[in-house]
Enzyme design. Structure first.
Site, PDB file in Angstrom:
ATOM      1  N   ASP A 320     -38.303  52.666  92.112  1.00  0.00           N
ATOM      2  CA  ASP A 320     -39.122  53.603  91.334  1.00  0.00           C
ATOM      3  C   ASP A 320     -38.490  54.986  91.388  1.00  0.00           C
ATOM      4  O   ASP A 320     -38.655  55.662  92.384  1.00  0.00           O
ATOM      5  CB  ASP A 320     -40.574  53.608  91.809  1.00  0.00           C
ATOM      6  CG  ASP A 320     -40.730  53.606  93.337  1.00  0.00           C
ATOM      7  OD1 ASP A 320     -39.781  53.290  94.081  1.00  0.00           O
ATOM      8  OD2 ASP A 320     -41.836  53.928  93.780  1.00  0.00           O
ATOM      9  N   GLU A 515     -32.822  58.647 103.368  1.00  0.00           N
ATOM     10  CA  GLU A 515     -33.231  57.395 102.708  1.00  0.00           C
ATOM     11  C   GLU A 515     -32.197  56.908 101.709  1.00  0.00           C
ATOM     12  O   GLU A 515     -32.132  55.723 101.386  1.00  0.00           O
ATOM     13  CB  GLU A 515     -34.576  57.581 101.992  1.00  0.00           C
ATOM     14  CG  GLU A 515     -34.511  58.634 100.896  1.00  0.00           C
ATOM     15  CD  GLU A 515     -35.743  58.670 100.008  1.00  0.00           C
ATOM     16  OE1 GLU A 515     -36.541  57.722 100.061  1.00  0.00           O
ATOM     17  OE2 GLU A 515     -35.876  59.637  99.252  1.00  0.00           O
TER      18      GLU A 515
END
Length: 572
Positions: A320, A515
């Site tokens: 996403d 991340e």
């Protein structure tokens, strides 16, 4: 739930839409729908929409709703000024974080065995620091969440967890596969066991694993890695009784994906069943409320609802967001986020993952002596393999490509997911593996110093160029390392060397794990998307430890130029 053996995959089909209104993300009139959510998020009182929906109520929901109605009645059109809204929040809510108790994993200890296999002194010292990060990412849910769940958006789970980090302060589903693999290398079997028990608990409660540990996630999932988490734990412990207890719950999750996320597809005179991401929530995501609201401005109500469903499905995919899910008016993916049509795409990697799950479930049944059930899953895997090779495989290009239900065609753009069946070992002919090696070499994706980008399209979304993500790097490396040819194994090592070097250089500069990373430059975090890059970071740590364990004898922290010159002749 239907009886599994009676079900036998005969009734799989397109998930029928529920008649009437599409349900909200959850039933809370505060955290998922309603005027409080709308007014607070529209006022942009916080830098991140997730902040508000993670706050704890100070009194019962009905009392907070009543106080809000009383306050809003004092203003024209019931629209409360931001200053008064902030005062209301200060009175009625606590800041995020009160749902957790401080917790250090008790099974953490210094010097796990895998460290001794890392030859490079600098990398070994760095691996020790990564191992130490597990202590800072541990969370235990406060007992008050169990006693008063109505006051929290946090979903109670009985065991402590290791979280991704940053804004992701709670449990997340697919992240945890790489976290658990890292914990097992760190010899933290009790912590890993507790995390898997939490996911089994969630399946027993919901019938599937929600995206994350918040009620606003409870109508969408994420890539279904629970079966592989159990496999990792069993391989590390050989705990057959744990496997016996977990297996029926894994079957419940599998049924969810087959009953609610599957599509019947007729192609070239044959019927196939493949899976997709699909979320029947036609409202803005509470944690990204204003982003979704603003994106849909000017659309008809029907098109807004469809866009929001597809954004929710994009969140379910874990990617996403990305141009991979776009279908522009011309049928290609050259559009914008507003062209997201996730539910109309049959993803190569999701179907590869489910193929691997089917083969793993079959192996679990065989281990436990149930050959009849094993045969059912063997047959399911064989049917899926046939579907994947009929619908997604392209022999000329040498890879597997997402299938678009709207255009009835494959998307031939590059994504690491095009090689998902190599990682899943879900292909029928050995030459497919070698073709996949040549596909990656010819794709243009190996020209970057810091890893394989998520696509070659720069859309501004975070699951596109120039970002590289830990799970995708690991799936490529793990897949190619299992192919028989030396060429494939060398490619796997080369990719591991690049990725470790990128992570290590960024750690030296920032004293943090991120991340995602940028494929360009000299070790820096990625960017783009809906929020700032996050530190922590659970799956990054897990992937780094796995690669340091697998290739510890040969990985080097040496100079960037010497590493690239020796490892990657096609990068110049």
């Amino acid at each position: 739930m239907c009886n599994f053996k009676a079900f036998c995959f005969l009734s799989l089909g397109l998930f029928a839409s529920v008649k009437g209104a599409v349900p909200p993300p959850c039933d809370s009139e505060i955290y998922c729908t309603g005027s409080i959510l709308h007014q607070v998020q529209e006022a942009k009182l916080f830098g991140d929409d997730k902040h508000f929906v993670d706050m704890k109520l100070r009194s019962a929901p009905d009392d907070v709703l009543s106080a809000f109605r009383n306050l809003s009645s004092k203003f024209p059109n019931t629209s409360i000024p931001p200053v008064k809204l902030q005062e209301f929040l200060n009175t009625s809510f606590d800041q995020p974080g009160t749902e957790f108790e401080s917790w250090t994993p008790p099974d953490w200890h210094e010097k796990p065995n895998f460290l001794s296999g890392i030859a490079d002194d600098k990398l070994r010292e760095w691996a020790e620091k990564i191992h130490g990060l597990w202590k800072s990412l541990g969370r235990k849910i406060h007992s008050d969440v169990k006693d008063h769940p109505e006051l929290y958006s946090q979903i109670y789970t009985p065991h402590p967890v290791v979280v991704p980090g940053g804004r992701f302060r709670e449990l997340y589903y697919w992240d945890s596969y790489w976290v658990i693999n890292g914990l097992l290398l760190s010899e933290m079997t009790d912590t890993a066991h507790g995390m898997i028990q939490n996911f089994l608990y969630l399946v027993n409660r919901y019938g599937f694993v929600p995206n994350g540990g918040r009620i606003y996630y409870e109508r969408r999932s994420q890539p279904p890695f629970l079966t592989l988490m159990v496999e990792s734990y069993y391989q590390a412990t050989k705990d057959k009784e744990f496997l016996r207890a977990a297996l029926p719950v894994l079957e419940v999750e599998y049924q969810f994906w087959m009953q609610n996320r599957s599509v019947d597809l007729a192609l070239n005179g044959k019927e196939h069943v493949l899976n997709r991401y699909y979320v029947e929530v036609g409202l803005p995501r509470p944690e990204s409320y204003t982003d979704d609201l603003e994106l849909a401005e000017g659309l008809t109500d029907g098109k807004k609802e469809q866009l929001w469903m597809d954004l929710n499905a994009g969140a379910e995919s874990g990617w996403d967001f990305t141009s991979r899910w776009y279908t522009a008016d011309g049928g290609d993916n050259s559009g914008t986020l507003r062209d997201t049509r996730t539910s109309q795409i049959l993803p190569a990697d999701l179907n590869a993952l489910l193929c691997r799950n089917e083969k793993t479930l079959a192996s679990f049944h065989r281990l436990l002596g149930d050959s009849d059930s094993a045969a059912v899953y063997d047959q399911a895997a064989a049917r899926r393999l046939e579907a994947i090779e009929s619908v997604l495989w392209d022999a000329e290009r040498g890879a597997w490509f997402d299938y678009n239900l709207m255009t009835r065609s494959k998307n031939f753009e590059f994504y690491p997911s095009n090689l998902g069946p190599i990682w899943a070992q879900c292909y029928s002919q050995p030459e497919m593996g070698e073709k996949a090696v040549q596909y990656l070499k010819g794709s243009g994706a190996l020209q970057f110093p810091n890893g394989v980008p998520t696509s070659l399209r720069e859309s501004g979304q975070q699951w596109d160029y120039p970002n590289a993500w830990p799970p995708l790097q690991h799936m490529l490396i793990d897949g190619f390392s299992k192919l028989p040819s030396e060429d494939a194994k060398k490619l796997a090592f080369d990719l591991a060397q690049r990725w470790i070097k990128t992570n290590w250089l960024a750690y030296i500069k920032y004293e943090a794990m991120f991340e995602k990373y940028d494929v360009n430059g000299d070790g820096k975090p990625g960017g783009g998307g809906e929020y700032e890059v996050q530190l922590g970071f659970g799956w990054t740590n897990g992937v780094a430890l796995q690669l340091l364990n697998q290739y510890g004898a040969t990985l080097t922290s040496g100079g960037r130029l010497s590493v690239l010159a020796s490892c990657c002749p096609w990068s110049s």
